[in-house]
Scaffold this active site. Structure first.
Site, PDB file in Angstrom:
ATOM      1  N   HIS A 152      24.174  10.992  62.918  1.00 55.40           N
ATOM      2  CA  HIS A 152      23.263  11.019  61.776  1.00 55.40           C
ATOM      3  C   HIS A 152      23.651  12.003  60.667  1.00 55.40           C
ATOM      4  CE1 HIS A 152      19.797  10.186  59.509  1.00 55.40           C
ATOM      5  NE2 HIS A 152      18.946   9.953  60.487  1.00 55.40           N
ATOM      6  N   TYR A 155       5.463  10.782  59.146  1.00 51.89           N
ATOM      7  CA  TYR A 155       6.714  10.866  58.380  1.00 51.89           C
ATOM      8  C   TYR A 155       7.189   9.451  58.066  1.00 51.89           C
ATOM      9  CZ  TYR A 155      11.631  12.301  57.454  1.00 51.89           C
ATOM     10  OH  TYR A 155      12.856  12.536  56.894  1.00 51.89           O
TER      11      TYR A 155
END
Length: 774
Positions: free
Chosen positions: A473, A589
Site C-alpha cells: 500500500h 472513514y
C-alpha cells in the site's frame, strides 16, 4: 532447470601456448541485443523527459514559432536578431566566424526560441492558475454554469495537444493548507453525533484552546513546508502511516483485487499466467514510455500521475525503525514462487519481450519441476508477513552476502512477484458465499508464506486458472493498481485470447533457456525467525472474518432514478446497517482522493454526520412518515456529497490535523486536542473501488465480463472494513472484513444488514425492482 546449463559469454583454457578463448556467439548476440534494448529505453526516457519538461509546448510548436517569426521579420524587413548579435560583436569577433546572413539566422533562431519558451511558460502558469479553481465541482449535479463552461474551454485551450502521462505534473496546483479555524470547526461538526453533551463540551474546549494558542504556531511551520515542497502531506503520510508501522503489513496494509466474477477464460494455470504476465509487462512498457493517457475529470481536468512511477520494479525493504521503498529503473525479470521454490524468469530474449505462449512455456517448466524446496526456503516469505523488526534484523544478519543476497536481490528487484498457487479458487454459483469468502481470504493473505508481501505487486494465479492481485500500500493507492488491473483483465480474454485447448496463442520458443532456480543457504537460526513470523502471520490470518457478496437486486441505474448519488446512497445504507448491527454510530472513514493537486493521495470523508444520524433514527422510528424519511435522506446525501467535494479540493479535516500533530511532535509541543483526535479509532472504514476505464468493458454486450472488485483487511479490532465497486447499471459488489476475535462484529451478519438496508432505502422511493438474470 536452467542453473544446470547457464549460458556464458566465453570460456577459456590455459595451454602451453597461452590462453585460448572460445567465444559463444549466441551469448554475445544476446548481450548485444540486450544492450540495444537498454539504450533504446534510455533514449525513450530522455525524449519523454524533454517532451514533459516543455509541455504544453512541443517541438512542432517550436518549429511553428520559428517559421512564423522568421517569416514576419523578413516581411517587415526587421533584423530577426533584434540587434543582439550586433551588440555582441562589439565584445566578441562574431563576424570572423559567421556571415551577416548567418548572424541574422542564428539571432532569429535564438529570439524565436526565447519567444517559444516565454509562450510555454505563460501557458503553463495560466493552466496552473486555472486548475487552482474548483468551483466547477460545486455545480448542481448534471448541470454546468456559464462560468464553468468558459473555464473548461480555457483549460482545454491551455492544456496543449496529445498530453503524455506526466505532462501536467508541473501545471498542477499545490495542495492548499486550510485555515486552522475552518478545520477545527469541521472537526467539531463531525464529532458531534458521536459524543454526548458532556463529552462534546469538553472536546469543544480543547479545540478552541488549540485554535487560539498552539494551532497558529504549528500552522506557520506547515505553511512553510507547503511553500517548500510539492505536497505538504504526501511524504509524511507515506513515512508515518505506512513505512514506520512495525506491525505486519499482510492484512493490516496490503489489499487485493479479484478476477472476473462469472467467467474463467482458461482453466490452464500456465496459460492464464502467460497472458496476464505479458499484459502486465506491456502495461509497464507503456508506463516507461509515458504512453498511458493521464486520467481526466470531465475529460478535461487532469489528475496527478506521480503514483504510477513506482508501480513496477519496487519493493518495500524492512528496517528496525522504518522501512524504505527500493525502486530500480529497469528490471528484465520476474520472481515466481511455486510449491516452496523460488525462480527467476527472464522476460526478454532475442532483444524483445517474451510472447504470451513463451511465458506460458516458462510457467509450464516451473510447474513440471519435481525438485524439493531447500531447507528454510518453503516458508521464507513468511518473513514479509510477520512483524517488521524481526524481518529487518534477519535481513541484515542472513541476507547481506553470498547466495542469499543474490537470491533476495532477484526477488526484490524483480518487475513484480508471481505465485503459482496450488489451490483452486473461483466463484461458484451453487456455493456463492463460501467460494467468494475463501477466494478473498486467499488473495488477502494466502498461506502466509506463498506471497512476497513486500513487493509492490503480487500476481496470484490459482491451479484452475483463476487469478488475482495483492498490492503493497505505501507506494500508491488502490485506483492506481485498479487502472493496471482493468487493462490486464480487458487484454486477457479479448485482445490476447486463447486457443481452443486453452493455451496462449502462438508457439513455444524452440531454444529459450528455462527459469533459474534461486539458491538459498538459510541457517537454523534464521529458520527459527521464519517460524516465529509464520506463527504471528497465521494468527492474524485466521482471525480475519471475510465476507464477499454480489448485490444484484438493483444497482446504479435504479439509484439514479431516485435522483440520488450512488455513493451517497450506499454510504447511507452502511450507516443504517451499522446501527442495526451494533445499535450505535461510530467514527466512519471513507477514502477520497486529492489527485487534483500535485502528488496528491487521499483524504478522509467523515461520512457519519448529524444529517446521516437523523435519517437513520427516522428509519428506526416506526412513527416516522415516508415523506419525513425522504426529506432527511435528501439532506444526508447532499451533506455527504458536499463533504466529498471539500475533501477532494483540499478542505478536508484529517490530513491537516495529522500534519499539525507531526509538527507539534517535531517542536516538542504537547497538544491534548490533537492527541485525542488522532487516537480515535475508525470502527467503520469504507472505500469505493472506481471503474476508471469504462471503454474497456462493454457490460451491455458482455455482462459476464464484470470484475469482482477488491478489498482490504479490518482497520480496527472491533470494527469493519468495507469495500464496494459499482458495476454497470445493475450490480454492486461488497467486500466486508472484520475479526473473529471481536464479539461485536460478524461480517456475514453485517452483510445481511447491508442488503436489507439497501432494499429498505430504495423502498422509500416506491420503485419496482426488476428481477436480475444473474
Amino acid at each position: 532447470m536452467a542453473e544446470a546449463h547457464q549460458a556464458v559469454a566465453f570460456q577459456f583454457t590455459v595451454t602451453p601456448d597461452g590462453i585460448d578463448l572460445h567465444l559463444c556467439h549466441e551469448a554475445l548476440r544476446q548481450i548485444y541485443l540486450s544492450g540495444i534494448h537498454s539504450w533504446k529505453k534510455r533514449f525513450i526516457r530522455f525524449k519523454n523527459g524533454v517532451m514533459t519538461g516543455v509541455y504544453p509546448g512541443s517541438p512542432s510548436g517550436l518549429v511553428v514559432v520559428l517559421v512564423g517569426y522568421m517569416s514576419s521579420t523578413k516581411y517587415a524587413k526587421i533584423d530577426p536578431s533584434l540587434g543582439i548579435l550586433t551588440k555582441l560583436s562589439t565584445h566578441l569577433p562574431v563576424s570572423k566566424y559567421i556571415t551577416e546572413d548567418g548572424q541574422r539566422i542564428v539571432g532569429g533562431v535564438l529570439v524565436g526560441t526565447g519567444l517559444w519558451i516565454a509562450v510555454t511558460f505563460v501557458m503553463r502558469n495560466a493552466l496552473k492558475y486555472l486548475l487552482s479553481w474548483h468551483g466547477w465541482m460545486f455545480n448542481q449535479h448534471g448541470t454546468l454554469s456559464l462560468k464553468t463552461k468558459i473555464w473548461l474551454v480555457l483549460v482545454k485551450l491551455f492544456s496543449g495537444p496529445k498530453p503524455m502521462l506526466y505532462s501536467f505534473q508541473s501545471s498542477l496546483p499545490r495542495l492548499p493548507v486550510p485555515p486552522v479555524k475552518d478545520t477545527v470547526r469541521r472537526y467539531l461538526e463531525s464529532a458531534r453525533p458521536l459524543m454526548d453533551d458532556e463529552q462534546y463540551k469538553r472536546m469543544e474546549g480543547l479545540a478552541k484552546d488549540f485554535e487560539k494558542n498552539l494551532g497558529p504556531k504549528l500552522q506557520w511551520y506547515l505553511k512553510l513546508k507547503s511553500w517548500w515542497t510539492s505536497n505538504y502531506v504526501s511524504d509524511w503520510w507515506e513515512e508515518y502511516i505506512y513505512l514506520r508501522g512495525r506491525s505486519p503489513i499482510m492484512v493490516n496494509s496490503n489489499y487485493y483485487a479479484m478476477d472476473f466474477l462469472y467467467v474463467n477464460p482458461t482453466s490452464l494455470q500456465a496459460a492464464r499466467a502467460g497472458n496476464s504476465i505479458h499484459a502486465m509487462m506491456m502495461y509497464r512498457r507503456k508506463l516507461d514510455r509515458a504512453q498511458i493517457k493521464p486520467l481526466m475529470v470531465l475529460n478535461t481536468i487532469p489528475m496527478c500521475s506521480s503514483q504510477y512511477e513506482r508501480m513496477f520494479n519496487t519493493s518495500r525493504v524492512p528496517g528496525v525503525e522504518t522501512d524504505v521503498l527500493q525502486h530500480v529503473n529497469e528490471s528484465k525479470h520476474i520472481a515466481v514462487y511455486h510449491k516452496g521454490r523460488f525462480y527467476k524468469v527472464w522476460m526478454f530474449y532475442d532483444g524483445r519481450l517474451l510472447l504470451p505462449r513463451e511465458i506460458e512455456q516458462q510457467m509450464e517448466r516451473i510447474l513440471a519441476d519435481k525438485s524439493e524446496p531447500q531447507p528454510g526456503e518453503e516458508f521464507l516469505a513468511a518473513l514479509t508477513a510477520g512483524d517488521r523488526v524481526p524481518w529487518a534484523k534477519a535481513r541484515s544478519q542472513f541476507f547481506i552476502r553470498g547466495k542469499n543476497k543474490q537470491s533476495l536481490d532477484a526477488v526484490e528487484k524483480a518487475a513484480f512477484f508471481v505465485t503459482l498457487d496450488d489451490s483452486e479458487q473461483r466463484y461458484e454459483p451453487d456455493n456463492p458465499i463460501q467460494s467468494l469468502d475463501s477466494y478473498g481470504k486467499s488473495l488477502l493473505h494466502g498461506k502466509c508464506y506463498d506471497r512476497w508481501f513486500d513487493k509492490s505487486l503480487n500476481l496470484i494465479v490459482f491451479k484452475n486458472g483463476t487469478m488475482g492481485l495483492n498490492a503493497e500500500h505505501s507506494w500508491a493507492d488502490a485506483p492506481i493498481v485498479g487502472h493496471l488491473w482493468e487493462q490486464v483483465l480487458s487484454s486477457d480474454p479479448v485482445r490476447l485470447g486463447y486457443t481452443e485447448e486453452g493455451h496462449c496463442k502462438g508457439n513455444p520458443h524452440p531454444n529459450m533457456p528455462g527459469p533459474q532456480r534461486l539458491q538459498w543457504d538459510i541457517p537454523e537460526e534464521c529458520q527459527t525467525v521464519i517460524s516465529s513470523s509464520l506463527k504471528v502471520a497465521n494468527t492474524l490470518a485466521d482471525d480475519v472474518d471475510m465476507h464477499i457478496f454480489p448485490f444484484n437486486d438493483f444497482g446504479k441505474g435504479l439509484i439514479k432514478k431516485c435522483k440520488t448519488s450512488p455513493d451517497g446512497f450506499i454510504q447511507l445504507a452502511l450507516q443504517l446497517a451499522h446501527f442495526r448491527d451494533k445499535g450505535k454510530f461510530c467514527l466512519t472513514y471513507e477514502a477520497s482522493m486529492t489527485r487534483l493537486f500535485r502528488e496528491g493521495r487521499t483524504e478522509t470523508v467523515r461520512s457519519c454526520t448529524n444529517e446521516t444520524c437523523a435519517f437513520v433514527h427516522a428509519m428506526m422510528d416506526e412513527k416516522a412518515t415516508r415523506e419525513e424519511r425522504l426529506k432527511l435522506l435528501k439532506a444526508a446525501t447532499e451533506k455527504h456529497q458536499n463533504l466529498y467535494k471539500l475533501a477532494m479540493t483540499g478542505k478536508g479535516i484529517d490530513r491537516h490535523l495529522f500534519c499539525l500533530y507531526l509538527v507539534s511532535k517535531y517542536l516538542g509541543e504537547d497538544s491534548p486536542f490533537l492527541k485525542e483526535v488522532l487516537s480515535e479509532p475508525w470502527r467503520l472504514s469504507t472505500s469505493q473501488t472506481p471503474l476508471q476505464q469504462m471503454e474497456l468493458f462493454d457490460l451491455k454486450k458482455h455482462p459476464e465480463y464484470v470484475t469482482s472488485g477488491g478489498g482490504f483487511g479490518p482497520v480496527a479490532d472491533d470494527g469493519y472494513g468495507v469495500s464496494y465497486i459499482i458495476l454497470g447499471e445493475d450490480l454492486i459488489n461488497f467486500h466486508i472484513s472484520s475479526k473473529h476475535s471481536s464479539h461485536e462484529t460478524d461480517s456475514h451478519r453485517f452483510g445481511s444488514n447491508i442488503k436489507q438496508a439497501m432494499l429498505d432505502i430504495l423502498d422509500l422511493f416506491q420503485l419496482d425492482i426488476k428481477p436480475n438474470k444473474k
